[in-house]
Design a protein around this motif. Structure first.
Motif, PDB file in Angstrom:
ATOM      1  N   SER A  73       3.646 -19.952  -2.170  1.00 44.50           N
ATOM      2  CA  SER A  73       3.641 -18.758  -1.033  1.00 44.50           C
ATOM      3  C   SER A  73       4.463 -19.177  -0.047  1.00 44.50           C
ATOM      4  O   SER A  73       4.833 -20.307   0.043  1.00 44.50           O
ATOM      5  N   SER A 110      12.433  -9.788  -9.694  1.00 44.38           N
ATOM      6  CA  SER A 110      12.741 -10.270  -8.316  1.00 44.38           C
ATOM      7  C   SER A 110      12.558  -9.206  -7.339  1.00 44.38           C
ATOM      8  O   SER A 110      12.724  -8.026  -7.353  1.00 44.38           O
ATOM      9  N   ALA A 143       8.941 -14.765 -11.639  1.00 43.19           N
ATOM     10  CA  ALA A 143       8.722 -13.971 -10.551  1.00 43.19           C
ATOM     11  C   ALA A 143       9.509 -14.583  -9.144  1.00 43.19           C
ATOM     12  O   ALA A 143       9.335 -15.871  -9.300  1.00 43.19           O
ATOM     13  N   HIS A 144      10.329 -13.858  -8.695  1.00 38.62           N
ATOM     14  CA  HIS A 144      11.294 -14.516  -7.738  1.00 38.62           C
ATOM     15  C   HIS A 144      11.244 -13.537  -6.303  1.00 38.62           C
ATOM     16  O   HIS A 144      10.905 -12.442  -6.369  1.00 38.62           O
ATOM     17  N   THR A 145      11.493 -14.349  -5.363  1.00 37.32           N
ATOM     18  CA  THR A 145      11.344 -13.605  -4.086  1.00 37.32           C
ATOM     19  C   THR A 145      12.491 -14.014  -3.271  1.00 37.32           C
ATOM     20  O   THR A 145      12.700 -15.319  -2.889  1.00 37.32           O
ATOM     21  N   LEU A 167       1.914 -13.167 -12.007  1.00 31.27           N
ATOM     22  CA  LEU A 167       2.342 -13.517 -13.366  1.00 31.27           C
ATOM     23  C   LEU A 167       1.404 -13.571 -14.554  1.00 31.27           C
ATOM     24  O   LEU A 167       0.273 -14.189 -14.360  1.00 31.27           O
ATOM     25  N   ASP A 191       3.675 -19.900 -15.049  1.00 26.02           N
ATOM     26  CA  ASP A 191       2.722 -18.917 -14.950  1.00 26.02           C
ATOM     27  C   ASP A 191       1.716 -19.410 -13.888  1.00 26.02           C
ATOM     28  O   ASP A 191       1.106 -18.953 -12.951  1.00 26.02           O
ATOM     29  N   THR A 203       3.120 -14.423  -1.833  1.00 22.12           N
ATOM     30  CA  THR A 203       2.516 -15.159  -2.585  1.00 22.12           C
ATOM     31  C   THR A 203       2.990 -14.977  -4.018  1.00 22.12           C
ATOM     32  O   THR A 203       3.369 -13.723  -4.451  1.00 22.12           O
ATOM     33  N   THR A 204       2.720 -16.042  -4.815  1.00 24.87           N
ATOM     34  CA  THR A 204       2.993 -15.801  -6.452  1.00 24.87           C
ATOM     35  C   THR A 204       1.929 -16.654  -7.013  1.00 24.87           C
ATOM     36  O   THR A 204       1.532 -17.644  -6.601  1.00 24.87           O
ATOM     37  N   SER A 205       1.208 -15.818  -7.707  1.00 27.55           N
ATOM     38  CA  SER A 205       0.201 -16.537  -8.466  1.00 27.55           C
ATOM     39  C   SER A 205      -0.200 -15.973  -9.825  1.00 27.55           C
ATOM     40  O   SER A 205       0.681 -15.084 -10.205  1.00 27.55           O
ATOM     41  N   ASP A 256       4.055  -9.646  -2.844  1.00 27.88           N
ATOM     42  CA  ASP A 256       3.167 -10.511  -3.683  1.00 27.88           C
ATOM     43  C   ASP A 256       3.635 -10.422  -5.306  1.00 27.88           C
ATOM     44  O   ASP A 256       4.328  -9.538  -5.641  1.00 27.88           O
ATOM     45  N   SER A 257       3.649 -11.621  -5.931  1.00 24.04           N
ATOM     46  CA  SER A 257       4.098 -11.490  -7.415  1.00 24.04           C
ATOM     47  C   SER A 257       2.995 -12.180  -8.228  1.00 24.04           C
ATOM     48  O   SER A 257       2.246 -12.709  -7.692  1.00 24.04           O
TER      49      SER A 257
END
Lengths: 484, 398, 250
Positions: free
Chosen positions: B336, A374, A405-407, A398, B331, A425-427, A395-396
């Motif tokens: 965003s 996190s 994954a946490h923000t 995975l 995943d 961003t998370t990807s 940015d995260s």
């Protein structure tokens, strides 16, 4: 340069699949009885031959700790810590004053070699002044004499308490008050050593100052205390590294780091955190509950935190900047990798108080295995922080579908003229990127190491050279076996 | 007795219990579970993460006249397929044939949800089976200190399409509203909801719980234009594949108004997308809060989620707290968010002025341009035009 | 060198390759042409081992090895190179670091020692001139912020560095202006030896003015419906695809 770290070296490093710092050094140590009460604190203070005011400081901290509650708001889960089942004092024996490296226990020197920080070599080649803190006690500080010529003080906290009581009295707990939080209070009560660094007015410290922390004894808590004071117009770059042996039980690390920058002073603080993360199934590992805070007190001062976090079972850490001086600057660059059962809740706080203050946050999280990663960050623009600026990018990445994954950003703006921008961003790691590497003959595991290093480069580039190389290796090693 | 407990008892006494037409046996279960929760819960304080930025002292210490009714009016043609009705006008069997109120979630776990369950006095039930249903609801606030707790239900059946325009209108000093709306959007259904909050003097907590099934599309537009305190809780559970969820909002803060948008989008199934866009303009001493949370559960692969919160501070005393959050356990996702807070682009103001436009008009134009993205997202033309002219009027007078 | 027999492949439920036969010998240049959607890029992807495609039948042997049995990186290590139609960007990873990793992993596969840094850099300098790569491209991140032309040049540069036996150029001409096309084609021609071979996939005849094929095949609806010499490409340019399609459908 960091970019020159070649794949040959990487390949070499990748051969050692396990946590390579997990050895135990067989050194006899001097321990206080297990558990915590006022007598233990008196004992610590007595063993360290401390003045009365220091004992008072510790007791006051202990009493406020008793009143406080363990924080539970972080996105991490772990069994309740039994604070009575920890050794609060453990010093390597023989404990006598060491004047040269020859006098250091050869076993200990061997430990340092395994850590990759041969003191002698460092002394000769890189000119890095190193303070080594093992099980809470500072073992040896190199280069003290040379630094002293410039008026720079770089010594263990215990020495500083003896030799520079006026500086310690003035600055200790002036950035992180003893009652700041649960772990800071505990640290203030029981810290056994750490590093102190003082840069006088107008002096640019000519070398990187460095501290290595190591927990060796079982069931031992590590509570080190670091204080860096940079006077007007001075500059210092400070590095810390951490390792611990592989043990089945969890160990607690609750450090406090305080930085203070006067007018136009600059402090750069870099960490490569590689405490033992526990095994694949989450057995063992360090609980890393750390309070790090920098105060940009003077106008035009600057504090920059860079961290590469790959270790620890649980990380709870928010290196912060209080931007009090006008035109002061705070920076936070972070790469946090979690794999297997690791949990990290880390980020920063940027508190804008002065006018035209500026902060930048770049955070790169990488989660693999069954880990939880996190980002938690606060940007606060106070009423008087005219024309303050913040830019945050979190940015995260995975790897695998079992991790999280946490923000959690907190943005608080009370001044109209401020400008705050936050992006996240998370990807997933790009399958097309991996395929492209495969098509060029690069196997998947190596492809991931390459891509992750590229992804983290913006942060890695902020590290001093010798750390950048180590950090790159660590990233690759920590992600070993994360993809099937 | 703790301060909060004391406040709670005073408050519950003040707002009274006026069940009106909703005093029916069919709601007994809901009421008793609400009562039970209410007896256990304390009013939230800023120590709770969920209420961190919104103080409720003013609501809790208010003086109320609960006997003042807040009247609801409906517009739109009701028939067998599509209808809007008061609870009072519905047969018990008819109510029983609809999803049972309060069962989709543990809704009574929040203080104000429990309060609504225990004491709601009325509400609307909208049912749509056809492909072009459209209804409007007016809630008119008049008397000072009036209290309104409505419990609403919206059911959009499989493949149906519904537009609902809900307005809170009027002026009522020190009034309090605590509405709770449950929304069921079945497979392939479309639902657009436009909420316009424009009651001077009102403090309101409005909670919406949405359950979305496969291939459905929802669009929520919330415009908070006046009122002492507006706290909007919009919770969407995306419980089917290939869904689309759009959430957007406008906060127009003046005087000491407080506008708080809390959203939760919970992606439980794969292949869905959600998009959130909240914009705020804050004058005077007004304060804005945005807390958007996106969950992506482990099963919800191929989720595409986007959040944006942009704020402009128009005065030295206005402030904003923004918390866009992502909690991701799958995943193969693209998520965003972005948040910006600042003042006007003075370059743009200057540019307009250099073309001969007065400073006030220039700012007005830029505010309208800033908000246009949100108004343009409204598909119902009539509602969009109404909101645009309301905004023109309000921004023009600032 | 490469022998494809009755190759069939599908993506999800859609059958795209419906029985391809093709033999390529060392020293030859083959061109595959065909209208959009005929399966050209699928063929390239299947040969390179992209996992989105499922091979449902047939065989591919590459220098006597069963190509379909190999992982994508092992195909590359055996000497198969795909110049991508849309090369992916890899932020933060420099071209040089990327290539060094690739070169040395391929060498390791062949039981060779890693290449010394000096030797490697020398090779980079030499080969980059082949495609007129500006020197800063080598330092920049892989394909990041490259123009369309730069990306394609970078593909050929990589080809020069990795010295493959068989290069597959997937629509390498798409998005290139005539000058860039000439540079890319020149690079490919210079790399041509009697020991290696190329498979050029293209929609237009244009590229074949610069890279002269020995054989031209027309792919339509997942099958090769006509093969011929380089004249076939010119004929297609003149008459379009319809006349062959009609022949195939009849």
């Amino acid at each position: 340069m960091a970019a020159d770290y070649t794949e040959e070296q990487l390949a070499e490093d990748l051969k050692s699949k396990e946590y390579k710092y997990g050895f135990v050094t067989d050194i006899e140590s001097d321990k206080a009885p297990i558990g915590l009460n006022e007598d233990i604190i008196r004992l610590i203070s007595f063993k360290k031959n401390e003045p009365e005011w220091m004992l008072d400081f510790r007791l006051k901290s202990y009493r406020s700790w008793l009143e406080m509650k363990e924080p539970t708001w972080a996105h991490v889960h772990y069994p309740k810590i039994d604070f009575q089942n920890i050794f609060y004092y453990s010093a390597p024996k023989p404990k006598k004053k060491l004047e040269s490296l020859d006098e250091v226990d050869p076993e200990l020197l061997d430990t340092f070699k395994k850590l990759g920080i041969s003191l002698e070599e460092q002394k000769r080649l890189t000119g890095v002044a190193v303070d080594v803190v093992m099980d809470s006690v500072s073992v040896k500080t190199t280069f003290t004499a040379k630094l002293a010529e410039l008026g720079i003080i770089f010594c263990s906290m215990s020495d500083a308490i003896q030799k520079h009581p006026e500086l310690i009295k003035e600055h200790l707990a002036s950035v992180v008050p003893v009652h700041d939080n649960y772990y800071a209070a505990l640290n203030s009560a029981v810290f056994t050593d750490g590093s102190f660094c003082y840069i006088p007015k107008g002096v640019r410290c000519p070398m990187e100052l460095s501290t290595y922390f190591r927990i060796n004894e079982a069931n031992t808590g590590q509570f080190e205390r670091t204080l860096v004071v940079a006077e007007e117009g001075s500059y210092v770059s400070y590095l810390e590294g951490c390792t611990a042996p592989i043990r089945d039980e969890n160990q607690l690390h609750a450090a406090v780091v305080e930085l203070k920058a006067a007018k136009d002073a600059e402090i750069k603080y870099s960490t490569v955190q590689n405490w033992y993360p526990g095994d694949k199934n989450g057995k063992g590992g360090i609980y890393n509950f750390v309070t790090k805070r920098g105060l940009c007190e003077g106008n035009g001062s600057k504090i920059s935190w860079t961290q590469v976090e790959t270790g620890s079972a649980i990380t709870w850490k928010y290196p912060s900047c209080i931007l009090k001086g006008d035109n002061s600057v705070g920076e936070f660059y972070s790469v946090a990798v979690t794999n297997h059962m690791q949990q990290a809740d880390t980020g920063t706080k940027m508190m804008h108080i002065g006018k035209n203050t500026k902060s930048t946050i770049i955070s790169k999280g990488i989660s693999a295995g069954k880990s939880q990663n996190s980002y938690r960050g606060l940007v606060r623009i106070g009423k008087g922080a005219k024309s303050a600026r913040n830019f945050s990018q979190c940015d995260s990445l995975l790897l695998g579908d079992q991790c999280g994954a946490h923000t959690f950003p907190y943005i608080e703006v009370e001044n109209q003229t401020a400008k705050v921008e936050h992006e996240a961003t998370t990807s997933k790691i790009g399958e097309d990127q991996i395929f492209y590497c495969n098509q060029r003959g690069i196997e998947t595991e190596k492809a991931i190491a390459l891509i992750v290093n590229g992804y983290a480069k913006e942060v890695l580039n902020k590290l001093p050279m010798e750390f950048a190389v180590e950090a790159q290796k660590l990233l690759a090693i920590s992600l070993e076996g994360s993809v099937g | 007795m703790s301060r909060l407990l004391e406040q709670k008892e005073d408050f519950l006494r003040e707002i009274g219990q006026n069940l009106n037409g909703a005093n029916r046996s069919v709601f007994e279960g809901l009421r008793s579970s609400g009562e039970e929760q209410l007896s256990k819960l304390l009013p939230p304080s800023t120590k709770e993460e969920y209420w961190k930025y919104t103080k409720l002292t003013k609501i809790l210490k208010g003086t109320y006249s609960p006997q003042q009714p807040v009247i609801m009016e409906f517009l739109g043609e009701s028939d067998e397929q599509n209808y809007i009705r008061n609870w009072e006008d519905m047969e018990a069997e008819e109510i029983a044939s609809l999803p049972k109120l309060g069962v989709t979630d543990r809704k009574e776990e929040h203080f104000f949800d429990a309060l609504n369950a225990a004491r709601f006095s009325d509400g609307f039930c909208v049912y749509a089976e056809g492909d072009a249903a459209r209804f409007e609801v007016y809630e008119n606030f008049r008397g000072p200190g009036s209290v309104s707790q409505k419990r609403n239900l919206v059911v959009v059946k499989k493949g149906a399409s519904l537009k609902l325009i809900h307005r809170l209108k009027g002026a009522a000093r020190g009034a309090f509203a605590n509405n709770l709306t449950e929304v069921y959007v079945e497979e392939g259904a479309h639902f657009e909801y436009i909420m316009i909050q424009d009651v001077q003097g009102l403090s309101q907590i409005g909670s919406i719980y949405v359950e979305q099934k496969s291939n459905s599309v929802v669009r929520f537009h919330t415009a908070s234009l006046s009122g002492d305190l507006n706290r909007n809780n919009l919770n969407i559970r995306v419980n089917g594949e290939n869904c689309e969820s759009y959430l957007d909002g406008i906060s127009l803060g003046v005087n000491a108004n407080h506008i708080d948008h809390h959203t939760i989008v919970d992606h439980m199934q794969p292949n869905c997308m959600s998009s959130e866009n909240y914009k705020g303009i804050f004058y005077d001493q007004s304060r804005g809060v945005f807390n958007g949370k996106v969950f992506v559960r482990q099963l919800a692969q191929k989720t595409n989620a986007f959040q944006s919160n942009q704020n402009i501070l128009m005065s030295d005393n206005s402030s904003v707290d923004s918390k866009p959050e992502l909690e991701i356990y799958a995943d193969d996702v693209k998520c965003s968010h972005g948040s910006t807070t600042g003042q006007f682009d003075e370059e743009a103001v200057f540019y307009l002025r250099s073309r001969g436009i007065g400073e006030d008009s220039a700012r007005q134009l830029l505010v309208q341009a800033f908000l246009a993205e949100i108004t343009e997202a409204i598909q119902d033309e009539e509602a969009r035009d109404e909101l645009l002219s309301l905004l023109d009027l309000k921004i023009g007078s600032e | 060198m490469l022998e494809i027999k009755n190759l069939k492949a599908r993506i999800e439920e859609k059958e795209i390759l419906r029985g391809i036969d093709l033999k390529i010998n060392a020293g030859e240049v083959h061109a595959i042409m065909g209208p959009n959607g005929s399966g050209k890029s699928t063929l390239a992807s299947v040969l390179a081992g992209r996992e989105d495609y499922e091979v449902t039948g047939g065989s591919v042997s590459f220098d006597g090895k069963d190509l379909l049995d190999l992982k994508p990186e092992d195909r590359a290590r055996e000497g198969l190179f795909l110049a991508f139609q849309y090369p992916v960007e890899i932020p933060g990873v420099s071209n040089v670091n990327f290539l060094k990793t690739a070169v040395n992993q391929i060498r390791e596969y062949k039981g060779l020692e890693p290449m010394a840094a000096k030797e490697f850099l020398k090779m980079v300098r030499e080969r980059k001139d082949l495609v007129e790569m500006p020197s800063d491209l080598a330092q920049r991140s892989v394909n990041e912020g490259f123009s369309g032309g730069e990306k394609k040049r970078n593909e050929i540069f990589q080809m020069a560095m990795l010295e493959p036996k068989l290069s597959i150029l997937d629509e390498t001409d798409s998005g290139l202006d005539i000058d860039a096309l000439r540079v890319v084609a020149n690079g490919v021609n210079k790399l041509r030896t009697p020991q290696n071979a190329s498979l050029v996939i293209t929609h237009y005849q244009r590229l074949l003015d610069y890279i002269i094929p020995d054989f031209v095949h027309v792919l339509y609806q997942g099958r090769i419906i006509r093969s011929g010499g380089k004249e076939l490409a010119l004929e297609l340019e003149e008459r379009g695809y319809d006349w062959i399609k009609e022949g195939a459908e009849a």
